[in-house]
Design a protein around this motif. Structure first.
Motif, PDB file in Angstrom:
ATOM      1  N   ARG A  57       0.781  -1.438   0.008  1.00 23.80           N
ATOM      2  CA  ARG A  57      -0.146   0.087  -0.094  1.00 23.80           C
ATOM      3  C   ARG A  57       1.084   1.464  -0.118  1.00 23.80           C
ATOM      4  O   ARG A  57       0.681   2.227  -0.742  1.00 23.80           O
ATOM      5  CB  ARG A  57      -0.932   0.000   1.121  1.00 23.80           C
ATOM      6  CG  ARG A  57      -1.734   1.352   1.325  1.00 23.80           C
ATOM      7  CD  ARG A  57      -2.556   1.331   2.777  1.00 23.80           C
ATOM      8  NE  ARG A  57      -1.464   1.145   4.115  1.00 23.80           N
ATOM      9  CZ  ARG A  57      -1.005   2.075   4.502  1.00 23.80           C
ATOM     10  NH1 ARG A  57      -0.908   3.368   3.858  1.00 23.80           N
ATOM     11  NH2 ARG A  57      -0.114   1.844   5.539  1.00 23.80           N
ATOM     12  N   ILE A  58       2.005   1.044   0.941  1.00 23.35           N
ATOM     13  CA  ILE A  58       2.832   2.523   1.062  1.00 23.35           C
ATOM     14  C   ILE A  58       3.519   2.657  -0.300  1.00 23.35           C
ATOM     15  O   ILE A  58       3.505   3.739  -0.845  1.00 23.35           O
ATOM     16  CB  ILE A  58       3.760   2.198   2.147  1.00 23.35           C
ATOM     17  CG1 ILE A  58       2.949   2.136   3.393  1.00 23.35           C
ATOM     18  CG2 ILE A  58       4.635   3.460   2.144  1.00 23.35           C
ATOM     19  CD1 ILE A  58       3.778   1.582   4.719  1.00 23.35           C
ATOM     20  N   ALA A  59       4.070   1.784  -0.794  1.00 23.40           N
ATOM     21  CA  ALA A  59       4.780   1.771  -2.038  1.00 23.40           C
ATOM     22  C   ALA A  59       3.957   2.106  -3.411  1.00 23.40           C
ATOM     23  O   ALA A  59       4.303   3.238  -4.219  1.00 23.40           O
ATOM     24  CB  ALA A  59       5.423   0.281  -2.529  1.00 23.40           C
ATOM     25  N   ALA A  60       2.579   1.675  -3.596  1.00 25.81           N
ATOM     26  CA  ALA A  60       1.660   2.102  -4.480  1.00 25.81           C
ATOM     27  C   ALA A  60       1.493   3.622  -4.206  1.00 25.81           C
ATOM     28  O   ALA A  60       1.299   4.389  -5.440  1.00 25.81           O
ATOM     29  CB  ALA A  60       0.302   1.260  -4.356  1.00 25.81           C
ATOM     30  N   GLU A  61       1.277   4.123  -3.208  1.00 24.14           N
ATOM     31  CA  GLU A  61       1.074   5.538  -2.905  1.00 24.14           C
ATOM     32  C   GLU A  61       2.172   6.319  -3.080  1.00 24.14           C
ATOM     33  O   GLU A  61       2.068   7.399  -3.723  1.00 24.14           O
ATOM     34  CB  GLU A  61       1.007   5.733  -1.278  1.00 24.14           C
ATOM     35  CG  GLU A  61      -0.562   5.593  -0.919  1.00 24.14           C
ATOM     36  CD  GLU A  61      -1.032   5.330   0.555  1.00 24.14           C
ATOM     37  OE1 GLU A  61      -1.885   4.844   1.004  1.00 24.14           O
ATOM     38  OE2 GLU A  61      -0.148   5.945   1.158  1.00 24.14           O
ATOM     39  N   ALA A  62       3.546   5.862  -3.051  1.00 25.25           N
ATOM     40  CA  ALA A  62       4.778   6.537  -3.538  1.00 25.25           C
ATOM     41  C   ALA A  62       4.746   6.545  -4.953  1.00 25.25           C
ATOM     42  O   ALA A  62       5.034   7.693  -5.327  1.00 25.25           O
ATOM     43  CB  ALA A  62       5.864   5.633  -2.886  1.00 25.25           C
ATOM     44  N   ALA A  82       7.016  -4.447  -1.232  1.00 27.49           N
ATOM     45  CA  ALA A  82       6.896  -3.132  -1.906  1.00 27.49           C
ATOM     46  C   ALA A  82       7.213  -3.180  -3.291  1.00 27.49           C
ATOM     47  O   ALA A  82       6.494  -2.322  -4.113  1.00 27.49           O
ATOM     48  CB  ALA A  82       8.578  -2.234  -1.378  1.00 27.49           C
ATOM     49  N   VAL A  83       7.914  -4.077  -3.753  1.00 28.33           N
ATOM     50  CA  VAL A  83       7.907  -4.209  -5.277  1.00 28.33           C
ATOM     51  C   VAL A  83       6.545  -4.186  -5.833  1.00 28.33           C
ATOM     52  O   VAL A  83       6.385  -3.905  -6.979  1.00 28.33           O
ATOM     53  CB  VAL A  83       8.864  -5.163  -5.718  1.00 28.33           C
ATOM     54  CG1 VAL A  83       8.718  -5.492  -7.206  1.00 28.33           C
ATOM     55  CG2 VAL A  83      10.303  -4.919  -5.288  1.00 28.33           C
ATOM     56  N   ASP A  88       2.074  -2.401  -9.120  1.00 28.48           N
ATOM     57  CA  ASP A  88       0.680  -2.245  -8.988  1.00 28.48           C
ATOM     58  C   ASP A  88       0.482  -0.491  -9.308  1.00 28.48           C
ATOM     59  O   ASP A  88      -0.375  -0.101  -9.965  1.00 28.48           O
ATOM     60  CB  ASP A  88      -0.089  -2.450  -7.822  1.00 28.48           C
ATOM     61  CG  ASP A  88      -0.098  -4.076  -7.670  1.00 28.48           C
ATOM     62  OD1 ASP A  88       0.035  -4.672  -8.647  1.00 28.48           O
ATOM     63  OD2 ASP A  88      -0.513  -4.479  -6.649  1.00 28.48           O
ATOM     64  N   GLY A  89       1.128   0.268  -8.538  1.00 27.74           N
ATOM     65  CA  GLY A  89       1.007   1.897  -8.715  1.00 27.74           C
ATOM     66  C   GLY A  89       1.437   2.188 -10.122  1.00 27.74           C
ATOM     67  O   GLY A  89       0.699   3.008 -10.670  1.00 27.74           O
ATOM     68  N   GLU A  90       2.492   1.834 -10.766  1.00 30.19           N
ATOM     69  CA  GLU A  90       2.703   1.921 -11.968  1.00 30.19           C
ATOM     70  C   GLU A  90       1.621   1.611 -13.130  1.00 30.19           C
ATOM     71  O   GLU A  90       1.238   2.439 -13.980  1.00 30.19           O
ATOM     72  CB  GLU A  90       4.232   1.520 -12.454  1.00 30.19           C
ATOM     73  CG  GLU A  90       4.965   2.004 -13.628  1.00 30.19           C
ATOM     74  CD  GLU A  90       6.313   1.288 -13.682  1.00 30.19           C
ATOM     75  OE1 GLU A  90       6.851   0.900 -12.686  1.00 30.19           O
ATOM     76  OE2 GLU A  90       6.670   1.411 -14.903  1.00 30.19           O
ATOM     77  N   ALA A  91       1.120   0.360 -12.942  1.00 28.46           N
ATOM     78  CA  ALA A  91       0.105  -0.474 -13.817  1.00 28.46           C
ATOM     79  C   ALA A  91      -1.200   0.696 -13.725  1.00 28.46           C
ATOM     80  O   ALA A  91      -2.039   0.654 -14.630  1.00 28.46           O
ATOM     81  CB  ALA A  91      -0.183  -1.657 -13.263  1.00 28.46           C
ATOM     82  N   GLY A  94       0.443   5.591 -12.045  1.00 25.88           N
ATOM     83  CA  GLY A  94       1.395   6.053 -11.356  1.00 25.88           C
ATOM     84  C   GLY A  94       2.878   6.289 -11.794  1.00 25.88           C
ATOM     85  O   GLY A  94       3.119   5.650 -12.851  1.00 25.88           O
ATOM     86  N   ALA A  95       3.886   6.847 -11.155  1.00 25.96           N
ATOM     87  CA  ALA A  95       5.076   6.847 -11.850  1.00 25.96           C
ATOM     88  C   ALA A  95       6.030   5.753 -11.556  1.00 25.96           C
ATOM     89  O   ALA A  95       5.646   5.045 -10.494  1.00 25.96           O
ATOM     90  CB  ALA A  95       5.733   8.409 -11.261  1.00 25.96           C
TER      91      ALA A  95
END
Ligand SMILES: Nc1ncnc2c1ncn2[C@@H]1O[C@H](COP(=O)(O)OP(=O)(O)OP(=O)(O)O)[C@@H](O)[C@H]1O
Length: 306
Positions: A57-62, A82-83, A88-91, A94-95
């Motif tokens: 969750r923290i990594a996706a928010e970052a 974290a990976v 997930d964040g990038e998909a 996100g950056a």
């Protein structure tokens, strides 16, 4: 709000802290890392995990907020979760955020394949400030990502033993648990298309992106994080007395020439089991959904501070 790359120079470093890593060591490392990052003129946002898996969750928010970097204070398990969050964040639009490591786990096996000073907080903070990056591959067992290694068989048995309440964690505990389990473990059966030992009983099959695993084993001594491939090492089932010297060789990384070991380097593998197997990714236990399991690699999917 998504930031442009030039804005991200001024964005904070997200310091992701797993307080459970390294049997309490993470708190001290996090304090020192946060001071070192500020001393290197970087803004820092500290986020502590509340439970296992919270890293994602923290990594996706970052990723969503465009952090300058995600610096993980933890071990292989925290890095792996974290990976997953970064991907997930990038998909999700996100950056792509580079990941850095302040090693605070017990095994810290992934970090052994990187050439950055993950144990030296001040030098690591300066690397993050310099912003030098390198892209590395990410492996997948079905849809579960891993950065260092995934395994079937004996390493799952050892991790299951270590989950028993009262059993100590750490590298010495892993090695002594492994030695104890070596005599009782009965091996497993799996059919793998590109394995000469088709359907023979195996002690373990490891898919390695990094070189080391289990804190003490150089399981894939020639593996590279950035070659677009995984090193698959299979140890066939052998008598308990023959297992001990082979495991000693695996600690030195000289086991690949044994007739009991097979080795393949590839970017996709397919395994068929009798029942849906347990497996481990970066030391975290997982359960497969079906008897058919696919192992693959996504080249260059992760950016790390190098
Ligand atoms: N707040 C928390 N409380 C309990 N467990 C947590 C918490 N945050 C993360 N975890 C979990 O703790 C487990 C161990 O973490 P980690 O791998 O970072 O340390 P380690 O086991 O000491 O190191 P290594 O894996 O390198 O041997 C992981 O499954 C992680 O997701």
């Amino acid at each position: 709000m998504m930031l442009s790359p030039s804005d991200r120079i001024h964005a904070p470093v997200v310091l992701l802290v797993n307080p459970a890593a390294g049997r309490g060591r993470a708190g001290r490392v996090a304090q020192a890392a946060s001071e070192a990052l500020r001393a290197a003129d970087l803004a820092v946002d500290v986020h502590e995990t509340r439970e296992r898996g919270d890293e994602a969750r923290i990594a996706a928010e970052a990723s969503a907020t465009g952090a300058r970097a995600l610096a993980v204070v933890g071990g292989d398990g925290a890095i792996s979760h974290a990976v997953r969050g970064l991907l997930d964040g990038e998909a999700g639009g996100g950056a792509r955020v580079p990941m850095a490591i302040f090693a605070a786990g017990t095994g810290n096996d992934f970090a052994k394949s990187l050439v950055v000073p993950v144990h030296h907080v001040a030098r690591m903070a300066r690397h993050i400030a310099a912003g030098n990056t390198h892209v590395v591959d990410v492996g997948f067992v079905d849809d579960v990502p891993f950065v260092n290694a995934a395994g079937f068989g004996f390493d799952v048995e050892v991790l299951e033993h270590m989950r028993t309440p009262g059993v100590l964690r750490g590298t010495a505990a892993y090695v002594s648990t492994a030695l104890g389990a070596l005599f009782g473990y009965r091996g497993f059966r799996a059919n793998m298309a590109n394995d000469s030992a088709i359907m023979s009983r195996k002690l373990m099959t490891v898919f390695a992106n990094g070189r080391c695993f289990g804190g003490a084993f150089r399981i894939a001594p020639d593996a590279r994080l950035d070659d677009g491939a995984l090193d698959c090492v299979t140890i066939r089932d052998i008598s308990p007395w023959a297992r001990v010297p082979l495991f000693a060789r695996a600690m030195r990384g000289t086991h690949l020439t044994s007739p009991h070991v097979s080795f393949h380097r590839d970017h996709h593998f397919h395994l068929r089991f009798d029942t849906p197997p347990m497996f481990e990714t970066d030391g975290e236990l997982q359960q497969a959904a079906t008897c058919d399991v696919s192992v693959s690699v996504r080249a260059g999917a992760l950016t790390v501070i190098a």
